[in-house]
Design a protein around this motif. Structure first.
Motif, PDB file in Angstrom:
ATOM      1  N   ALA A   5      -7.508 -59.661 -39.456  1.00  0.00           N
ATOM      2  CA  ALA A   5      -8.702 -59.720 -38.618  1.00  0.00           C
ATOM      3  C   ALA A   5      -8.919 -61.132 -38.091  1.00  0.00           C
ATOM      4  O   ALA A   5      -9.254 -61.330 -36.915  1.00  0.00           O
ATOM      5  CB  ALA A   5      -9.920 -59.250 -39.407  1.00  0.00           C
ATOM      6  N   ALA A   6      -8.722 -62.127 -38.948  1.00  0.00           N
ATOM      7  CA  ALA A   6      -8.890 -63.516 -38.523  1.00  0.00           C
ATOM      8  C   ALA A   6      -7.902 -63.873 -37.421  1.00  0.00           C
ATOM      9  O   ALA A   6      -8.259 -64.539 -36.438  1.00  0.00           O
ATOM     10  CB  ALA A   6      -8.724 -64.452 -39.719  1.00  0.00           C
ATOM     11  N   MET A   7      -6.643 -63.426 -37.564  1.00  0.00           N
ATOM     12  CA  MET A   7      -5.648 -63.670 -36.518  1.00  0.00           C
ATOM     13  C   MET A   7      -6.057 -62.988 -35.213  1.00  0.00           C
ATOM     14  O   MET A   7      -5.921 -63.564 -34.125  1.00  0.00           O
ATOM     15  CB  MET A   7      -4.277 -63.150 -36.962  1.00  0.00           C
ATOM     16  CG  MET A   7      -3.521 -64.069 -37.893  1.00  0.00           C
ATOM     17  SD  MET A   7      -1.876 -63.418 -38.301  1.00  0.00           S
ATOM     18  CE  MET A   7      -2.280 -62.202 -39.554  1.00  0.00           C
ATOM     19  N   SER A   8      -6.553 -61.786 -35.317  1.00  0.00           N
ATOM     20  CA  SER A   8      -6.905 -61.013 -34.132  1.00  0.00           C
ATOM     21  C   SER A   8      -8.094 -61.605 -33.389  1.00  0.00           C
ATOM     22  O   SER A   8      -8.145 -61.566 -32.157  1.00  0.00           O
ATOM     23  CB  SER A   8      -7.217 -59.563 -34.522  1.00  0.00           C
ATOM     24  OG  SER A   8      -6.110 -58.960 -35.164  1.00  0.00           O
ATOM     25  N   PHE A   9      -9.050 -62.170 -34.141  1.00  0.00           N
ATOM     26  CA  PHE A   9     -10.271 -62.692 -33.531  1.00  0.00           C
ATOM     27  C   PHE A   9     -10.260 -64.201 -33.363  1.00  0.00           C
ATOM     28  O   PHE A   9     -11.260 -64.788 -32.929  1.00  0.00           O
ATOM     29  CB  PHE A   9     -11.489 -62.266 -34.344  1.00  0.00           C
ATOM     30  CG  PHE A   9     -11.789 -60.797 -34.254  1.00  0.00           C
ATOM     31  CD1 PHE A   9     -12.288 -60.242 -33.082  1.00  0.00           C
ATOM     32  CD2 PHE A   9     -11.560 -59.958 -35.329  1.00  0.00           C
ATOM     33  CE1 PHE A   9     -12.548 -58.884 -32.993  1.00  0.00           C
ATOM     34  CE2 PHE A   9     -11.825 -58.592 -35.250  1.00  0.00           C
ATOM     35  CZ  PHE A   9     -12.325 -58.049 -34.073  1.00  0.00           C
ATOM     36  N   GLY A  10      -9.152 -64.841 -33.717  1.00  0.00           N
ATOM     37  CA  GLY A  10      -9.073 -66.285 -33.566  1.00  0.00           C
ATOM     38  C   GLY A  10      -9.949 -67.040 -34.538  1.00  0.00           C
ATOM     39  O   GLY A  10     -10.431 -68.137 -34.234  1.00  0.00           O
ATOM     40  N   LEU A  11     -10.155 -66.485 -35.739  1.00  0.00           N
ATOM     41  CA  LEU A  11     -10.998 -67.110 -36.754  1.00  0.00           C
ATOM     42  C   LEU A  11     -10.144 -67.913 -37.737  1.00  0.00           C
ATOM     43  O   LEU A  11      -8.927 -67.705 -37.830  1.00  0.00           O
ATOM     44  CB  LEU A  11     -11.786 -66.030 -37.500  1.00  0.00           C
ATOM     45  CG  LEU A  11     -12.700 -65.162 -36.645  1.00  0.00           C
ATOM     46  CD1 LEU A  11     -13.310 -64.049 -37.494  1.00  0.00           C
ATOM     47  CD2 LEU A  11     -13.790 -66.006 -35.990  1.00  0.00           C
ATOM     48  N   PRO A  12     -10.757 -68.843 -38.476  1.00  0.00           N
ATOM     49  CA  PRO A  12      -9.987 -69.602 -39.466  1.00  0.00           C
ATOM     50  C   PRO A  12      -9.388 -68.681 -40.521  1.00  0.00           C
ATOM     51  O   PRO A  12      -9.998 -67.695 -40.923  1.00  0.00           O
ATOM     52  CB  PRO A  12     -11.046 -70.528 -40.082  1.00  0.00           C
ATOM     53  CG  PRO A  12     -12.124 -70.625 -39.060  1.00  0.00           C
ATOM     54  CD  PRO A  12     -12.160 -69.282 -38.389  1.00  0.00           C
ATOM     55  N   GLY A  13      -8.214 -69.028 -40.973  1.00  0.00           N
ATOM     56  CA  GLY A  13      -7.541 -68.224 -41.993  1.00  0.00           C
ATOM     57  C   GLY A  13      -6.053 -68.488 -41.954  1.00  0.00           C
ATOM     58  O   GLY A  13      -5.565 -69.287 -41.144  1.00  0.00           O
ATOM     59  N   PHE A  14      -5.330 -67.838 -42.841  1.00  0.00           N
ATOM     60  CA  PHE A  14      -3.882 -68.008 -42.900  1.00  0.00           C
ATOM     61  C   PHE A  14      -3.195 -66.954 -42.042  1.00  0.00           C
ATOM     62  O   PHE A  14      -3.562 -65.779 -42.065  1.00  0.00           O
ATOM     63  CB  PHE A  14      -3.390 -67.889 -44.344  1.00  0.00           C
ATOM     64  CG  PHE A  14      -3.849 -69.018 -45.224  1.00  0.00           C
ATOM     65  CD1 PHE A  14      -3.445 -70.316 -44.966  1.00  0.00           C
ATOM     66  CD2 PHE A  14      -4.682 -68.788 -46.298  1.00  0.00           C
ATOM     67  CE1 PHE A  14      -3.862 -71.374 -45.768  1.00  0.00           C
ATOM     68  CE2 PHE A  14      -5.106 -69.823 -47.111  1.00  0.00           C
ATOM     69  CZ  PHE A  14      -4.702 -71.124 -46.836  1.00  0.00           C
ATOM     70  N   VAL A  15      -2.173 -67.379 -41.301  1.00  0.00           N
ATOM     71  CA  VAL A  15      -1.428 -66.452 -40.460  1.00  0.00           C
ATOM     72  C   VAL A  15      -0.304 -65.818 -41.267  1.00  0.00           C
ATOM     73  O   VAL A  15       0.153 -66.375 -42.268  1.00  0.00           O
ATOM     74  CB  VAL A  15      -0.837 -67.154 -39.217  1.00  0.00           C
ATOM     75  CG1 VAL A  15      -1.935 -67.755 -38.363  1.00  0.00           C
ATOM     76  CG2 VAL A  15       0.182 -68.222 -39.607  1.00  0.00           C
ATOM     77  N   SER A  16       0.136 -64.647 -40.849  1.00  0.00           N
ATOM     78  CA  SER A  16       1.318 -64.029 -41.451  1.00  0.00           C
ATOM     79  C   SER A  16       2.500 -64.984 -41.264  1.00  0.00           C
ATOM     80  O   SER A  16       2.716 -65.504 -40.168  1.00  0.00           O
ATOM     81  CB  SER A  16       1.608 -62.684 -40.797  1.00  0.00           C
ATOM     82  OG  SER A  16       0.549 -61.779 -41.017  1.00  0.00           O
ATOM     83  N   CYS A  17       3.247 -65.196 -42.329  1.00  0.00           N
ATOM     84  CA  CYS A  17       4.220 -66.288 -42.298  1.00  0.00           C
ATOM     85  C   CYS A  17       5.361 -66.100 -41.300  1.00  0.00           C
ATOM     86  O   CYS A  17       5.754 -67.054 -40.628  1.00  0.00           O
ATOM     87  CB  CYS A  17       4.777 -66.508 -43.701  1.00  0.00           C
ATOM     88  SG  CYS A  17       3.614 -67.386 -44.764  1.00  0.00           S
TER      89      CYS A  17
END
Length: 276
Positions: A124-136
């Protein structure tokens, strides 16, 4: 595109940062790996990741569970690691066995320790451009594209594959960079025709040499994230060389980048914990 060399430089920088963190705060970054069963490929992958941890100044803690373990016990194990302040990152090696609810197991990882970027919250963070860890693996792909100055804005990117930890997040990260993204998969009709329209192709479907060189648009950038028996990817490498402007080899392309980003994100987590 040489993932081996770029990954080596990333690991060297991570090692320098880990040393600095340890000297300043006494905190040693720690990655916990959880392995269910004794699948030979998974055992090899985990051993490789633990070896790279040592090179990057990151402590590794390995939890090996029998193949008979159930979802509840696996979730409890991951929950205990999530609650342990000495652990900064958690990696659940995929696959875990058909009898286990893999999504429940992934989502048991605390988001702040999801350094592999596999939880629903991380997606969800990746999809919405929020802080968090990306799938490696998708994150490593983006690093490779940046290192080779591949322009993404306005370009047509075709992602062949729709897994929750590779294909889908890769598309989200490309979309966030203003690429026009088309998802395809093993059941897509007229796949070659769609691939032929792509400026950037990300192959992540897990079928050896599915994409032929003749399928590609001349000058296309090709990222082969597939790995199949016989050390071959999802793209016919030799055929693709005749058309692609840039292409990742298999092995030596995406794989090393995945591990390098895993280590970097583990260190990021440790730094945040030390600053809290």
């Amino acid at each position: 595109m040489d993932g081996t060399d770029l990954a080596r430089r990333m690991v060297e920088r991570t090692a320098e940062r880990a040393r600095d963190l340890r000297e300043r705060t006494g905190v040693v970054p720690c990655l916990a790996t959880v392995l269910v069963g004794e699948d030979p490929a998974s055992v090899t992958y985990v051993r490789m990741k633990r070896n790279r941890c040592a090179k990057a100044g990151i402590e590794s803690r390995h939890i090996a569970l029998p193949g008979t373990v159930g979802t509840a016990e696996l979730v409890d194990t991951i929950g205990a690691l999530s609650a342990d302040p000495a652990v900064h990152g958690i990696l659940l090696q995929h696959p875990v066995g058909e009898h286990i609810d893999e999504r429940a197991a992934f989502d048991a990882i605390a988001p702040e320790k999801d350094v592999d970027g596999v939880t629903s919250m991380s997606f969800a963070a990746m999809s919405f451009g929020l802080p968090g860890f990306v799938s490696c693996t998708p994150g490593g792909i983006m690093r490779l594209l940046d290192a080779y100055d591949v322009e993404l804005a306005g370009r047509h990117a075709v992602v062949v594959g729709r897994s929750a930890i590779l294909g889908k997040p890769a598309g989200m990260l490309l979309l966030a960079r203003n690429a026009t993204v088309t998802y395809c998969h093993s059941r897509t009709r007229d796949l070659a025709e769609i691939v032929g329209q792509a400026d950037v192709v990300v192959a992540a479907v897990g079928r050896a040499r599915l994409i032929k060189g003749s399928d590609l648009k001349p000058g296309a950038v090709v990222v082969d994230a597939g790995y199949n028996e016989g050390n071959v990817g999802d793209v016919d490498f030799e055929g693709a060389l005749e058309r692609a402007s840039l292409i990742t080899p298999v092995p030596g392309g995406v794989g090393p980048m995945t591990i390098a980003l895993l280590l970097e994100q583990t260190l990021d987590s440790a730094e945040r914990a030390a600053a809290a």
